[in-house]
Enzyme design. Structure first.
Site, mmCIF file in Angstrom:
data_model
loop_
_atom_site.group_PDB
_atom_site.id
_atom_site.type_symbol
_atom_site.label_atom_id
_atom_site.label_comp_id
_atom_site.label_asym_id
_atom_site.label_seq_id
_atom_site.Cartn_x
_atom_site.Cartn_y
_atom_site.Cartn_z
ATOM 1 C CG HIS A 251 -0.422 0.385 2.642
ATOM 2 N ND1 HIS A 251 0.385 -1.004 3.320
ATOM 3 C CD2 HIS A 251 -0.006 1.293 3.326
ATOM 4 C CE1 HIS A 251 0.311 -0.295 4.569
ATOM 5 N NE2 HIS A 251 0.305 0.884 4.127
ATOM 6 C CD GLU B 85 3.729 0.912 12.202
ATOM 7 O OE1 GLU B 85 3.537 1.130 12.357
ATOM 8 O OE2 GLU B 85 5.002 -0.009 12.812
ATOM 9 C CG ASP C 15 4.988 -5.795 9.288
ATOM 10 O OD1 ASP C 15 4.497 -6.341 8.503
ATOM 11 O OD2 ASP C 15 4.495 -5.343 10.509
ATOM 12 C CG HIS D 75 6.438 -0.661 3.764
ATOM 13 N ND1 HIS D 75 4.818 -1.464 2.717
ATOM 14 C CD2 HIS D 75 5.179 -1.311 5.202
ATOM 15 C CE1 HIS D 75 3.974 -1.854 3.388
ATOM 16 N NE2 HIS D 75 4.704 -2.022 4.686
#
Ligand SMILES: NC(=O)c1ccc[n+]([C@@H]2O[C@H](COP(=O)([O-])OP(=O)(O)OC[C@H]3O[C@@H](n4cnc5c(N)ncnc54)[C@H](OP(=O)(O)O)[C@@H]3O)[C@@H](O)[C@H]2O)c1
Length: 506
Positions: free
Chosen positions: A198, A236, A255, A260
């Site tokens: 995404h 994060e 992850d 990404h």
């Protein structure tokens, strides 16, 4: 008849996909509620769904169409980016169906195949369908086999297009990724497979391509003659919450780094594609990923950490080991940082530092291009004491935009030079809000535009980079603790200090 006033190459006018059904497997799950259903609403609200559109949900729960419609409406209302218009939802609701069934239930899949045929007659979907696998990764093989068995995936026999959308994780190492890719390729043709990363749907990530290739300003200096190093950060502030079941066997490198961050690296480092389409973009990204080299002294340049208890935003938070369902003594990393080199003429000697972590001081994703110092300064040393390296920072999220840092004279009678920043903020420069990443990507799936979706080769090349790091970490030792609310473990700072550098503080 085509419009003589419209140039077919003009891509500014939004395209509306042809009629189709969107089948969401796992429609009752977290991702579907938080992202997919709101994205469907936002697309409909922007007039970007065709009249012959049907949303078909599949999951275990024994719900009727009405129950599902109610839950979907709540999810859409909660997650929608655009304003709420009841009449838009009513149009979606009229074309929303729910099919209860388990993935190993042949009858349910036979029913689904029949439904897809009927939908063409009842709603004019043209037989076209996109299947979104919003399901646990271990269910992929069963669902793919069911689709193969029922002929659902076959666009020749059905005389329509049939596409599949695969969510990450794309395997947990190279071997499992190859196996998964093989499974998907057995059922769908490569052009009909859309893997969602995404991050590639984010406006700022796409803007990186505009920044580099639509301007004259940056490309001439986008190389090792002028660039000292590149820092890519995804931080994060949240912990793992209730997702220990998923996170325990995964960790930060699998992850986030594998997908990404390596995609951001590829877009930052790639050469200009011959044109802006899926094949040309992919060709350039793959060259970069294939040229990535891990440091010889990997143990010193691949740092892992795990958050300890600490304070964040004035609140005391637990350490990873105290989170719900985390195994005692778990060595899962919640922070990963690595130095990578790209062995090409353009990037020779320019390190790419990648880092990601949870419970860091704030949520931020950025690409920092750090330039070399000017080769000669006609000022005294004290005049330029406050002058750092020039930097171009692409802020992926939040505060989407670009910052340029450079030296400027401090007002006054002396020649004192200090760093200043020039900011471009998406929110201020444009009146229209950016679409959500899922909204953009879902539209691209329905349009069949694969430019923003990684292909098998990219996924496999990325695992080739990550596997040796995982193997090293699995061979012994444990992650270094860092206090929640700090920028990762000391080892990450030491890694850059060894190279005579420091991390940017975003
Ligand atoms: N959540 C996120 O933010 C996120 C982000 C990135 C990627 N992903 C990926 O997206 C996928 C979905 O994640 P999620 O968080 O939405 O998972 P989830 O909340 O656990 O939902 C799983 C869905 O699959 C259905 N399901 C599971 N086993 C089934 C079976 N045997 N037969 C029929 N239906 C079954 C569940 O239906 P019932 O509810 O009826 O049991 C539910 O709708 C995963 O691959 C995940 O890795 C998620």
């Amino acid at each position: 008849m085509s419009n003589p006033l419209r140039d077919p190459r003009d891509r500014r006018l939004p395209k509306v996909p042809g009629p189709c059904a969107l089948v969401v497997f796992g429609v009752t799950g977290d991702l579907a509620r938080k992202k997919l259903i709101p994205a469907v609403y936002d697309l409909a609200n922007r007039g970007l769904l065709p009249p012959g559109f049907v949303l078909l949900g599949f999951a275990r729960r024994d719900w009727g169409d009405g129950d599902f419609e109610q839950i979907a409406k709540e999810a859409a209302k909660k997650g929608a980016r655009t304003g709420w218009r009841e009449e838009v939802w009513q149009r979606i609701a009229e074309a929303t169906k729910f099919l209860p069934g388990s993935f190993d239930d042949d009858d349910a899949f036979d029913q689904l195949a029949a439904m897809l045929k009927d939908l063409d007659a009842s709603h004019g979907t043209g037989g076209n369908a996109a299947f979104y696998l919003s399901i646990p990764p271990n269910a992929f093989p069963t669902v793919l086999k069911q689709m193969e068995r029922t002929g659902m995936a076959d666009n020749v026999q059905t005389n329509s297009w049939r596409r599949v959308v695969v969510e990450k994780p794309f395997g947990h190492d190279l071997a499992s990724a190859i196996e998964l890719n093989g499974l998907v390729d057995d059922v769908f043709t490569a052009d009909d497979v859309f893997r969602i990363d995404h991050y590639l749907g984010k406006e700022t990530v796409q803007n990186l391509l505009a920044l580099r290739f639509a301007n004259e300003l940056f490309e001439p200096i986008w190389n090792s003659h002028h660039i000292d190093s590149v820092q890519i950060t995804m931080a994060e502030d949240v912990g793992i919450g209730t997702r220990a079941g998923f996170y325990e066997g995964t960790g930060a490198a699998r992850d986030v780094l594998q997908n990404h961050l390596l995609q951001l690296l590829a877009l930052t480092a790639m050469d200009e594609p011959v044109q802006f389409d899926a094949a040309a973009l992919r060709a350039e990204k793959i060259k970069v990923l294939d040229a990535v080299r891990l440091p010889k002294d990997l143990a010193s340049y691949a740092v892992r950490g795990q958050y300890d208890q600490g304070w964040l935003a004035g609140e005391r938070v637990n350490g990873y080991q105290a989170e719900e369902n985390v195994a005692a003594g778990s060595t899962t990393e919640t922070f990963a940082a690595v130095r990578l080199d790209v062995d090409t003429r353009r990037w020779a000697g320019v390190p790419f530092y990648l880092r990601t972590g949870k419970r860091l001081p704030r949520r931020v994703t950025e690409i920092g291009i750090v330039f070399k110092k000017a080769p000669h300064l006609p000022f005294s040393k004290s005049d330029t004491e406050e002058l750092g390296a020039n930097q171009l920072v692409v802020r992926v999220q939040p505060d989407e935009g670009v910052t340029l840092r450079f030296g400027s004279k401090v007002p006054g009678t002396t020649m004192e030079v200090r760093d200043v920043a020039m900011d471009f903020l998406y929110g201020e420069a444009f009146t229209e809000n950016s679409p959500e990443a899922y909204e953009r990507l879902l539209l691209d799936v329905l349009l069949g535009d694969a430019a923003l979706f990684p292909r098998n080769e990219e996924v496999e090349a990325s695992w080739r980079i990550i596997d040796p790091i995982e193997e090293l970490w699995a061979s012994g030792g444990e992650p270094e603790l860092y206090r929640a609310g700090e920028w990762g473990p000391k080892g990450a700072d030491e890694m850059l200090a060894r190279d005579g550098r420091t991390w940017r503080r975003p």
